[in-house]
Design an enzyme around this catalytic site. Structure first.
Site, mmCIF file in Angstrom:
data_model
loop_
_atom_site.group_PDB
_atom_site.id
_atom_site.type_symbol
_atom_site.label_atom_id
_atom_site.label_comp_id
_atom_site.label_asym_id
_atom_site.label_seq_id
_atom_site.Cartn_x
_atom_site.Cartn_y
_atom_site.Cartn_z
ATOM 1 N N THR A 1 0.842 -1.202 0.000
ATOM 2 C CA THR A 1 0.000 0.000 0.000
ATOM 3 C C THR A 1 0.875 1.249 0.000
ATOM 4 O OG1 THR A 1 -1.808 -1.121 1.098
ATOM 5 C CG2 THR A 1 -1.770 1.264 1.295
ATOM 6 N N CYS B 1 -10.464 -7.295 0.774
ATOM 7 C CA CYS B 1 -11.173 -6.137 1.307
ATOM 8 C C CYS B 1 -12.689 -6.327 1.258
ATOM 9 C CB CYS B 1 -10.813 -4.896 0.507
ATOM 10 S SG CYS B 1 -9.077 -4.777 0.144
#
Lengths: 74, 388
Positions: free
Chosen positions: B74, B326
């Protein structure tokens, strides 16, 4: 032996099964779990899932739109 | 009940050999590399960090000084996309960015943030297998284009892009090219001396390495602004105390991946795909049949929801996921499945199986049988049609 109550009234799929799974994780052998709900699909899939795990579905009661599934932990 | 873990794209069980390599850097060499000017323990830490850097960069055929450690994929993708865009805008090179519409969230949401800051962003459509078309990319370039970010492989469906061709096109347009190689590093070859890529996001959480460590390959001379203020660590590109155990673990995890392991993963993947498609009716493979990562199988089971399948499989001792990790707490349709032309039903019915080092052929056989039974049972009560 303990009775664990799981209230899923008004919740839709997959919440009742998720909550049932959580209760099963906390329960010990011989405990009773009573799941109450209103979502029709969950009434069918909860017994299917718990029996696949080897637990016993003692009873499925219905009163109007509300159902109660009683499970005995193996 | 033994767990059969088939979600190795989300996280992997750490290899004991990795833990052993990391251990001394928690208890013995616990200094940070920036202390190298002060005392010997710092020098030891710096040596370990640089050795890890060299080792990881060499797998890409890059130089150690072209690799910066971060906290994970990320951060690497945020640094690549935002850092590069900001540096080039500052130099008045342009303000247009191209990303594929099926990127993982770090790239996609970085692009969205830049859009709010005034950048123009093109979200490229992909074909039904998830591949970016060269014509679509060519048409997207403008005089203002400064950066292209297209993943090496997709996080959900595993489709591997032709990044060599994409890189060449970027060079022809004098545009910086970033690729997110989180799901391909060491699994699919990536040689930066052959592929014209400037920035590469790397991680080891899918490689039986530790979480909380990642890296960004930065080709020399690539413009990049820091996105986090602090000290001058990591060549003054990424501030913050170095995660020495993490870096050592990352390097060890990379060393432990072998071509034989990748071949074994491919065989398990192929068996999984072939058997699921053959033995469970009304199924559809998501992603490209051949241009896909060795570890990924993603299948849509019509008339049932992936969420239900994953829950029922969990209760039988199998860990898989629906869409990207997610999505497990949301019923949002997967932007990847929608991006390859799927509808909501296809997206909700998709299940991702990703194999890893500790899986066996027996696991594959067991999950196929369990899926077949679960899907059949769920279809009998499915409100989506095709009952009993």
């Amino acid at each position: 032996m303990t009775t664990i109550k799981v209230d899923c009234v008004g919740e839709t799929c997959p919440v009742p099964l998720v909550e049932t799974r959580k209760a099963i994780r906390k329960a010990s052998s011989g405990d009773i779990i009573e799941v109450t709900g209103t979502h029709p699909a969950s009434k069918k899939e909860i017994p299917m899932a718990v029996e696949a795990q080897g637990h016993e579905v003692l009873e499925i009661k219905e009163e109007g739109d509300t159902w109660k599934i009683v499970i005995k932990i193996r | 009940m033994d767990l059969v873990y088939l979600d190795n794209a989300a996280a992997t069980r750490m290899d004991e050999k990795v833990a052993q390599a990391m251990n001394p850097y928690f208890f013995d060499v616990y200094a940070v590399a920036t202390s190298e000017f002060g005392y010997s323990l710092g020098i030891e830490a710096k040596e370990a960090l640089d050795a890890a850097r060299e080792s990881i960069a060499s797998v890409l055929n890059g130089a150690g000084e072209e690799l910066v450690f971060t906290s994970g994929s990320t951060e690497s993708s945020n640094l690549a996309v935002k850092g590069c865009a900001q540096a080039l805008k500052r130099k008045k090179k342009g303000n247009h960015i191209i990303v594929s519409g099926i990127e993982d969230f770090p790239v996609l949401n970085s692009a969205r943030t830049l859009e709010k800051q005034g950048f123009e962003v093109t979200y490229l459509a992909v074909d039904e297998t998830g591949l970016v078309g060269s014509e679509a990319l060519e048409d997207a370039f403008t005089d203002e284009t400064i950066l292209v970010s297209i993943q090496h492989a997709n996080q959900e469906i595993g489709t591997v892009q032709d990044i060599k061709e994409i890189g060449k096109m970027c060079k022809e347009h004098d545009v910086i090219f970033h690729t997110d190689a989180t799901h391909t590093f060491t699994r699919v070859p990536l040689d930066v001396s052959v592929i014209p890529v400037d920035l590469v996001t790397l991680s080891c959480h899918t490689l039986h390495g530790p979480k909380g460590i990642g890296a960004l390959y930065i080709r020399k001379e690539t413009p990049l602004d820091k996105i986090m203020d602090g000290g001058f660590q990591e060549f003054d590109v990424r501030a913050g105390l170095e995660n020495i155990p993490g870096a050592v673990g990352f390097a060890r995890a990379v060393e432990l991946v072998t071509p034989q392991e990748n071949e074994r993963l491919k065989r398990m993947r192929d068996t999984l795909i072939d058997r699921l498609l053959a033995e469970v009716p009304d199924t559809l493979l998501n992603g490209h049949r051949h241009k896909r990562t060795p570890q990924n199988a993603n299948v849509t089971f019509h008339y049932v929801e992936g969420e239900s399948i994953t829950l029922h499989l969990d209760m039988r001792g199998f860990a898989v996921s629906t869409g990207s990790a997610c999505f497990s707490r949301s019923l949002e349709a997967s932007h990847v499945i929608m991006g390859i032309g799927g509808d909501h039903e296809r997206a909700h019915g998709s299940v991702r199986f990703t194999c890893g080092r500790y899986n066996t052929g027996k696991d594959v056989g067991a999950v196929v049988e369990a899926v077949s039974d679960v899907v059949q049972s769920l279809r009998k009560i499915s409100p989506l049609g095709k009952g009993g």
